[in-house]
Design a protein around this motif. Structure first.
Motif, PDB file in Angstrom:
ATOM      1  N   THR A   1     -14.058  -5.755   0.987  1.00  0.00           N
ATOM      2  CA  THR A   1     -12.612  -6.005   1.049  1.00  0.00           C
ATOM      3  C   THR A   1     -11.932  -5.043   2.013  1.00  0.00           C
ATOM      4  O   THR A   1     -11.116  -5.456   2.855  1.00  0.00           O
ATOM      5  CB  THR A   1     -11.986  -5.864  -0.347  1.00  0.00           C
ATOM      6  OG1 THR A   1     -12.624  -6.771  -1.253  1.00  0.00           O
ATOM      7  CG2 THR A   1     -10.495  -6.157  -0.304  1.00  0.00           C
TER       8      THR A   1
ATOM      9  N   PHE B   1      -6.897  -4.706  -6.076  1.00  0.00           N
ATOM     10  CA  PHE B   1      -8.315  -4.927  -6.351  1.00  0.00           C
ATOM     11  C   PHE B   1      -8.672  -4.543  -7.786  1.00  0.00           C
ATOM     12  O   PHE B   1      -9.277  -5.338  -8.523  1.00  0.00           O
ATOM     13  CB  PHE B   1      -9.161  -4.122  -5.357  1.00  0.00           C
ATOM     14  CG  PHE B   1     -10.638  -4.275  -5.548  1.00  0.00           C
ATOM     15  CD1 PHE B   1     -11.331  -5.312  -4.944  1.00  0.00           C
ATOM     16  CD2 PHE B   1     -11.355  -3.373  -6.328  1.00  0.00           C
ATOM     17  CE1 PHE B   1     -12.699  -5.458  -5.115  1.00  0.00           C
ATOM     18  CE2 PHE B   1     -12.725  -3.510  -6.507  1.00  0.00           C
ATOM     19  CZ  PHE B   1     -13.399  -4.557  -5.896  1.00  0.00           C
TER      20      PHE B   1
ATOM     21  N   ILE C   1      -4.185  -2.385  -1.280  1.00  0.00           N
ATOM     22  CA  ILE C   1      -5.284  -3.221  -1.763  1.00  0.00           C
ATOM     23  C   ILE C   1      -6.037  -2.582  -2.925  1.00  0.00           C
ATOM     24  O   ILE C   1      -6.576  -3.280  -3.770  1.00  0.00           O
ATOM     25  CB  ILE C   1      -6.261  -3.574  -0.601  1.00  0.00           C
ATOM     26  CG1 ILE C   1      -7.188  -4.725  -1.006  1.00  0.00           C
ATOM     27  CG2 ILE C   1      -7.064  -2.360  -0.195  1.00  0.00           C
ATOM     28  CD1 ILE C   1      -6.473  -5.991  -1.381  1.00  0.00           C
TER      29      ILE C   1
ATOM     30  N   LEU D   1     -15.593  -3.869  -3.153  1.00  0.00           N
ATOM     31  CA  LEU D   1     -14.516  -3.031  -2.629  1.00  0.00           C
ATOM     32  C   LEU D   1     -14.724  -2.720  -1.149  1.00  0.00           C
ATOM     33  O   LEU D   1     -13.792  -2.816  -0.340  1.00  0.00           O
ATOM     34  CB  LEU D   1     -14.432  -1.731  -3.431  1.00  0.00           C
ATOM     35  CG  LEU D   1     -13.408  -0.700  -2.930  1.00  0.00           C
ATOM     36  CD1 LEU D   1     -11.991  -1.249  -3.047  1.00  0.00           C
ATOM     37  CD2 LEU D   1     -13.546   0.611  -3.692  1.00  0.00           C
TER      38      LEU D   1
END
Length: 336
Positions: A186, A207, A203, A183
């Motif tokens: 990202t 995710f 996101i 995470l």
């Protein structure tokens, strides 16, 4: 005995401060507006996320009944729900002011990258815990008003993240380390590439929509100590809480280390805000959180903008029209 005089200059706004990008002004070590907004944004995350998870998983609710035969879809939707709750929190005026970290692990990553100093990181972490507890209190209080809700919430432990009984606790810990690390990488990658800023707010939902069916059965995919703490307290089970403290913090630290050594390529993060709302690290005003804060030589123009906006709202019923109209069609100064 005469007590020394105590001066509290940090309670005043200082336009030249950049509390989330570099060293803070020496006379203003605390940024109370940021902390308060972060607490409220985290409370929004918890309220929306927990309500969604309870509705999706509690026996007796219509969504849970429909999804009973599709557990992977149910788990994916739970991840999507909590992720989009984070998006909603980030889009509130409070999230736009604070940057909406919403997670001590995210704040830790920025601190380790020297994008937020330790005293602000501590303020954010405390605010996130306070906000998470407050949001969980609201979800719990709904059960005092509606008896069926109390039953639904208690049946799923108020949305608490719980390690699977059938596996070693170390697998659950490893899952939290891995998912948190992915995470953070990202988020960093997206935040370091402004051309993807339209995707960044969404996101979290994407995710966890992908990751939940893969790893949520191990630990619940918390990746957020504050998110796990509130429900655990109301569920009365703190035995596994350490997993959601150690795992996300280790995962966040390892992710920053990997980024520092360019394992995922060159990632250069300019500021400690997950979404670039335009204020370049300075604390924005509630009157217009979207306004682009300017370089220091343009602060008088910025003050004039706020005055025009205030007058415009007063003339048009507190909110009619747009901030651009209030600015009189003059483009705001920007460092970009």
């Amino acid at each position: 005995m005469k007590l020394p005089h105590i001066h509290w200059p940090h309670f005043h706004i200082h336009f030249h401060d950049r509390p989330l990008s570099g060293e803070p002004h020496p006379d203003r070590p605390f940024h109370w507006r940021l902390y308060g907004c972060e607490a409220i944004a985290t409370a929004v995350l918890m309220m929306v996320g927990l309500v969604g998870v309870i509705l999706l998983t509690a026996p007796g609710t219509w969504p849970a009944h429909v999804l009973t035969t599709h557990p992977h879809i149910q788990t994916a939707l739970c991840g999507l729900c909590f992720g989009l709750a984070g998006t909603l929190a980030a889009m509130t005026p409070f999230g736009k002011v604070s940057g909406a970290h919403l997670n001590p692990s995210v704040t830790l990553a920025f601190m380790l990258s020297k994008k937020i100093v330790w005293i602000d990181a501590l303020g954010y972490a405390i605010a996130q815990i306070v906000g998470a507890l407050g949001g969980t209190v609201v979800v719990y209080a709904l059960g005092l008003l509606f008896a069926p809700w109390r039953l639904f919430a208690s049946e799923v432990h108020y949305g608490a993240t719980i390690p699977a009984d059938s596996i070693s606790v170390w697998y659950a810990l490893g899952s939290e380390v891995l998912v948190t690390g992915l995470l953070i990488v990202t988020l960093y990658w997206l935040a370091a590439h402004p051309r993807y800023k339209a995707i960044t707010p969404w996101i979290g939902g994407i995710f966890f929509l992908v990751m939940n069916p893969i790893t949520a059965w191990l630990s619940g995919n918390s990746v957020n100590f504050a998110r796990s703490l509130g429900p655990a307290l109301f569920a009365g089970d703190l035995s596994s809480l350490w997993i959601y403290l150690v795992g996300p913090f280790v995962g966040s630290s390892l992710a920053v280390l990997a980024i520092r050594y360019d394992i995922f390529g060159k990632i250069h993060l300019l500021e400690a805000r997950l979404v670039n709302f335009g204020h370049h690290g300075r604390v924005p005003h509630f009157e217009d959180p979207h306004f682009k804060h300017a370089a220091p030589e343009h602060y008088e123009e910025y003050r004039d903008h706020l005055e025009r906006l205030k007058a415009f709202k007063a003339r048009n019923g507190n909110g009619a029209g747009t901030p651009a109209e209030a600015a009189g069609g003059v483009a705001s100064p920007s460092t970009e």
